[in-house]
Design a protein around this motif. Structure first.
Motif, PDB file in Angstrom:
ATOM      1  N   TRP A   1      48.033 -32.075 -68.685  1.00 38.23           N
ATOM      2  CA  TRP A   1      48.820 -31.642 -67.524  1.00 38.23           C
ATOM      3  C   TRP A   1      48.721 -30.114 -67.384  1.00 38.23           C
ATOM      4  O   TRP A   1      48.518 -29.583 -66.294  1.00 38.23           O
TER       5      TRP A   1
ATOM      6  N   GLN B   1      47.062 -27.233 -64.450  1.00 35.15           N
ATOM      7  CA  GLN B   1      47.819 -26.119 -63.834  1.00 35.15           C
ATOM      8  C   GLN B   1      47.150 -24.762 -64.039  1.00 35.15           C
ATOM      9  O   GLN B   1      47.488 -23.792 -63.370  1.00 35.15           O
TER      10      GLN B   1
ATOM     11  N   ARG C   1      56.488 -27.171 -68.046  1.00 36.76           N
ATOM     12  CA  ARG C   1      56.751 -27.182 -66.599  1.00 36.76           C
ATOM     13  C   ARG C   1      57.360 -25.872 -66.131  1.00 36.76           C
ATOM     14  O   ARG C   1      57.139 -25.436 -65.012  1.00 36.76           O
TER      15      ARG C   1
END
Ligand SMILES: Cc1ncc(CN)c(N)n1
Length: 220
Positions: free
Chosen positions: A58, A62, A122
């Motif tokens: 993930w 990004q 995140r």
């Protein structure tokens, strides 16, 4: 001025030193660890690594900096290699079946640890890189420290391969690349931000201790 990695090391070292004397780790080194405990650990750690690879992937999606993106891809590949060369063969040897894997769930302490790391990733890529580095570095440190302490005695433990995997040049070098990339990406951060990274790192070291402790109470 010292590098961030030196500050992280100073903060985590007392916790890692304690972990290297943790009941579970010491029993692995002495060869007295009950197989049921190791079995439970292998299964949970397998689940842990699957989610850990997902977090790295993930983060890779990004990353805007090419060097960071390349690093994250390699880190996901190295962790996959760890799972395939340490966990899968051990799980086979221990007779862990696909059915058992499909019904077993993640231990709550492991789930909390993984959720924490994903949450930090995140918030920011640098937070994620810092949180996940603690995991890699703690194993590199603990395996080396315990191997140095036990020396040749370790060879008679049925768990000696665990120590060889994490003291291997491959693992230690991959960990060093992680340290280096973090030091590069934080070159211009404020001291307040640096302190936040130290706190994330320390919190992950606490989670790591909780992870070991999950298996101490496992009964045959
Ligand atoms: C819980 C935990 N922490 C660290 C590692 C080393 N990658 C691991 N396999 N599992």
């Amino acid at each position: 001025m010292s590098k961030l990695s030196e500050k992280l090391y100073e903060r985590a070292k007392p916790l890692w030193d304690k972990e290297s004397e943790n009941e579970f780790v010491a029993a692995m080194a002495e060869g007295t660890l009950e197989e049921e405990k190791y079995r439970a650990y292998m299964l949970q750690d397998y689940f842990y690594l699957i989610d850990y690879i997902d977090i790295l992937e993930w983060m890779h999606g990004q990353a805007e900096d090419n060097e960071v993106a390349e690093f994250l891809k390699n880190a996901a590949d190295s962790t996959r290699y760890e799972k395939d060369t340490v966990h899968i063969p051990n799980m086979k040897k221990l007779g862990i079946t696909d059915d058992e894997i499909s019904v077993a769930g993640k231990a709550p302490d492991s789930e909390e640890y993984l959720n924490y790391m994903m949450g930090k990733a995140r918030e920011s890529l640098v937070y994620g890189i810092t949180a996940l580095l603690q995991c890699s570095w703690s194993y590199a440190y603990i395996a080396k420290k315990v191997s140095d302490r036990y020396g040749d005695k370790l060879k008679s433990s049925p768990y000696s391969e665990w120590f060889s995997a994490y003291t291997s040049d491959e693992y230690q070098e991959a960990n060093q690349r992680w340290i280096d990339i973090l030091d590069r990406v934080v070159q211009d951060i404020s001291s307040a931000e640096e302190e936040k990274l130290c706190m994330i790192f320390e919190k992950c070291a606490h989670y790591e201790t909780r992870f070991w402790n999950i298996f101490i109470s496992v009964k045959p």
